[in-house]
Design a protein around this motif. Structure first.
Motif: not given
Length: 121
Positions: A7-11, A88-89, A115-121
């Motif tokens: 758990s814990g993944g987010e944008l 972002s990578e 869990t999905q981690v998305t890093v927005s630049s």
């Protein structure tokens, strides 16, 4: 037998921090070496970090060294991945794994669903 739930993944934005958690079921959690892996779209699953059963030994992929920290709380049957200065990578599905002996995913016996981690630049 060990079951794992991440758990814990987010944008988040580039430069932000995030902490992932992985809770295990089963009585033998404290005996297992634990690892975190990640898989980005179109890429193979790659090693991120690992921690010994006692927590005394950790190992990191060069790409995350100095930014990520793996830790564990055997009393809570939980392993954590603190991720700082996200890039972002770093965007990927992050998986928790148990029972491994090396950086190879094939050496780990038990896996969570990710869990999905998305890093927005």
């Amino acid at each position: 037998q060990v079951q794992l739930a991440e758990s814990g993944g987010e944008l988040v934005q580039a430069g932000d921090s995030l902490r992932l958690s992985c809770v295990a079921s089963g009585r033998t959690f404290s005996y297992y070496k634990m690892g975190w892996f990640r898989q980005a779209p179109g890429k193979e699953r790659e090693f991120v970090a690992s921690i010994s059963w006692s927590g005394g030994h950790t190992f990191y992929a060069d790409s995350v060294k100095g930014r990520f920290t793996i830790s564990r709380d055997n009393a809570k049957k939980t392993v954590y991945l603190q991720m700082n200065s996200l890039k972002s990578e770093d965007t990927a599905v992050y998986y928790c794994a148990a029972g491994g002996g090396s950086v190879s995913s094939s050496s780990y016996a038990y896996w969570g669903l990710g869990t999905q981690v998305t890093v927005s630049s």
